[in-house]
Each structure stands twice: as C-alpha cells, then as structure tokens.
Design a protein around this motif. Structure first.
Motif, mmCIF file in Angstrom:
data_model
loop_
_atom_site.group_PDB
_atom_site.id
_atom_site.type_symbol
_atom_site.label_atom_id
_atom_site.label_comp_id
_atom_site.label_asym_id
_atom_site.label_seq_id
_atom_site.Cartn_x
_atom_site.Cartn_y
_atom_site.Cartn_z
ATOM 1 N N PHE A 217 37.795 57.413 35.797
ATOM 2 C CA PHE A 217 38.739 58.308 37.448
ATOM 3 C C PHE A 217 38.077 58.360 38.215
ATOM 4 O O PHE A 217 38.557 59.607 39.238
ATOM 5 N N ASP A 218 36.672 58.536 38.326
ATOM 6 C CA ASP A 218 35.344 58.685 40.222
ATOM 7 C C ASP A 218 34.900 57.221 40.008
ATOM 8 O O ASP A 218 35.442 55.982 38.872
ATOM 9 N N ASP A 219 34.823 56.464 41.735
ATOM 10 C CA ASP A 219 33.568 56.019 41.474
ATOM 11 C C ASP A 219 32.684 56.048 41.081
ATOM 12 O O ASP A 219 32.474 56.921 40.863
ATOM 13 N N ILE A 220 31.839 55.219 40.391
ATOM 14 C CA ILE A 220 31.010 55.179 39.409
ATOM 15 C C ILE A 220 30.472 53.937 39.813
ATOM 16 O O ILE A 220 30.067 53.125 39.957
ATOM 17 N N ARG B 226 35.536 50.575 40.578
ATOM 18 C CA ARG B 226 36.420 51.920 41.314
ATOM 19 C C ARG B 226 37.197 53.104 40.894
ATOM 20 O O ARG B 226 37.291 52.633 39.570
ATOM 21 N N ALA B 227 37.492 54.457 40.630
ATOM 22 C CA ALA B 227 38.555 55.099 40.069
ATOM 23 C C ALA B 227 39.380 54.377 39.767
ATOM 24 O O ALA B 227 39.711 53.870 40.508
ATOM 25 N N GLY B 228 39.793 54.424 38.342
ATOM 26 C CA GLY B 228 41.019 53.774 38.277
ATOM 27 C C GLY B 228 40.880 52.771 37.451
ATOM 28 O O GLY B 228 41.551 51.519 37.227
ATOM 29 N N ARG C 13 28.758 63.848 43.514
ATOM 30 C CA ARG C 13 29.879 63.418 42.987
ATOM 31 C C ARG C 13 29.620 63.535 41.309
ATOM 32 O O ARG C 13 28.714 63.401 40.645
ATOM 33 N N TRP C 14 31.310 63.551 40.561
ATOM 34 C CA TRP C 14 31.713 64.122 39.340
ATOM 35 C C TRP C 14 31.553 62.426 38.572
ATOM 36 O O TRP C 14 31.497 61.443 39.785
ATOM 37 N N ARG C 15 31.434 62.291 37.482
ATOM 38 C CA ARG C 15 31.497 60.676 37.019
ATOM 39 C C ARG C 15 32.462 61.409 36.154
ATOM 40 O O ARG C 15 31.920 61.353 34.770
#
Ligand SMILES: O=C(O)CCC(=O)C(=O)O
Length: 269
Positions: free
Chosen positions: A136-139, A191-193, A213-215
C-alpha cells in the motif's frame, strides 16, 4: 485508462500461464499492476484507522486476521474474483481463506524480520498453501523492503536457530544460506498497489523502516479445501481478547465435508 468501479483490481492486472511458470520456477512473482488508484486510497484509509486502534499489549506493526473482526475491506479484497483466479493456480479450485496479516512498519521503526520460511511455522497444510503480499506504499530498502532467494523454495525445510526474542524467535541458520546472498536475493522494490506472490517455502526477510515513510503491506493466506487444517487462537488487535481462526470457503466446494464457513461465498444466482 478507466477503472471498473466494482472491483479493487486494476484492469491491467494479468496473471496467466507465463507468470505462473515464473512463480513455479523461481518461487516468486512480482505483479506490476494490482490495485486501482481508488482502491489504494480506500484501503490506506481503512489501514490507518486500524493502526491507531492497536492496544498497548500487542505489537503495533502486525494486525492478525482482522478479516474475522469486521474489516470488510479485507474480505472484499480477499474475495476478488481475479485474485481467486490466481489462487486457483496455486491451491486448486476449492479455495479456503485462512489468515491475514497487516504488516505496517511505521516511520523510523526498527523491526527487521530475519530470514525464515513460512510453511514450517504453520499448523496447516505445508507446501500447498498459497498467498499474496500486497503493498500500500512505495517500498524500497529504506522503508522495510522484503527480499526472497529465487529458486530456494525447492530446498526443503532449512536448519533453524532459536533465539529468545519475543518478536521473532526463529531464523534460518545463516550457515545454510548462500554466501553471496546479497547478490542473489531479490528485494521487492515495489510501487504502492503492486502485489507479489511467493512460495510458502521460500526463504525471505525484511529490513527495518529507517525512513520517514510508512510501509504498509497486507498478506492474505489461502489453502485448498482438502488440505490439513488445525485450531489456532489469535488476539484481537483492539483489546487483546482471544478469537479462533475461521476457515472460510471462498470458492468451490467443501469437498471433505468439514463444515467450512461459507459466509463469504458469492450468493448463488
Ligand atoms: O513483509 C514482511 O516484512 C515480511 C513478511 C513475512 O515475513 C511473511 O509474510 O511471512
């Protein structure tokens, strides 16, 4: 490109024979498109509400099986027909949803997860189980990326070392991992998604979130209706109370007549 308002899955999502062959050979596959932009916003909002509700007694970064605790968004996602088509390739036509893990590494948290295999920890069917890992986030390597070792799902159960830490008390003995692990591992930089799948026997780890940032990741786990099942008690993330694992039949038939829960099956037309 327009999106279908009735599904959370992006219309460009595709998982066919070629992708499945890669998964079978290498033990993982990274799907480029999975969630729609709308679904991403919707799910993030739900996740953020949930993470503020985690009680003091439980770790903040892991919410277990909340699909059993009223998280309808998880159920909607977990029962998406296009996702179940993918799962059918992993576990066959009679699909059971048996767990979910919301793994949210907050900014600047140090929760590394050591190298481990999943299936040897479980009290359900071993190699047959399937699952998906949804970002749900770019990681990347700065905010808690997960990594796997391609092809190592075929090596059987690897020797483990047991530690005392409360969080993760077992890890694969580093002596049995490849010496050049940093060269051969594949880190999920997504990427998120995006969504990834990996064999339940593949060694994997993840690094701490050292960023601002969140992960946020959701792992959904499934098995075939004929596979081994066992009791498990979880703790409710909101108040630490106990609840029992439910095996939901989400597609197909209860072929062993186990009395699987059918509440999530689509209504017959
Ligand atoms: O996403 C992660 O950080 C690790 C996930 C994991 O270890 C698992 O799903 O078994």
């Amino acid at each position: 490109m327009t999106t279908n308002p009735y599904t959370m899955i992006h219309e460009a999502f595709h998982y066919g024979d070629e992708e499945n062959l890669h998964y079978l050979k290498e033990g993982y596959h990274i799907c480029d498109k999975f969630l729609t932009d709308e679904a991403l916003i919707y799910c993030r909002d739900k996740i953020d509400r949930m993470t503020t509700q985690v009680c003091e007694e439980l770790p903040k970064h892991m919410i277990v099986s909340a699909h059993q605790l009223g998280a309808q968004w998880m159920i909607d996602l977990a029962t998406e027909p296009k996702l179940l088509d993918l799962l059918e390739k992993q576990v066959g036509p009679n699909i059971v949803l048996w767990s979910s893990h919301l793994l949210c590494k907050q900014p600047r948290t140090g929760e590394a997860i050591p190298w481990h295999q999943d299936a040897p920890y479980w009290n359900v069917s071993k190699n047959l189980s399937g699952g998906v890992w949804i970002a749900f986030d770019d990681i990347d390597e700065d905010n808690g990326a997960m990594a796997i070792i391609p092809g190592w799902h075929k090596k059987g159960t690897l020797k483990r070392l047991y530690g005392n830490e409360q969080f993760f008390s077992e890890e694969i003995d580093p002596a049995v991992l490849p010496e050049n692990i940093d060269q051969v591992k594949v880190q999920y930089k997504v990427r998120a998604g995006q969504m990834c799948i990996h064999d339940t026997m593949i060694p994997h780890n993840s690094v701490p979130n050292n960023s601002d940032r969140w992960r946020r990741v959701l792992v959904l786990r499934y098995m075939g209706a004929e596979d081994e099942m066992a009791e498990k008690v979880y703790q409710d993330y909101r108040d630490n109370s106990d609840f029992h694992r439910i095996y939901y039949l989400v597609r197909g038939n209860d072929i062993m007549n186990r009395g699987l829960n059918t509440d999530l099956l689509p209504a017959a037309v």
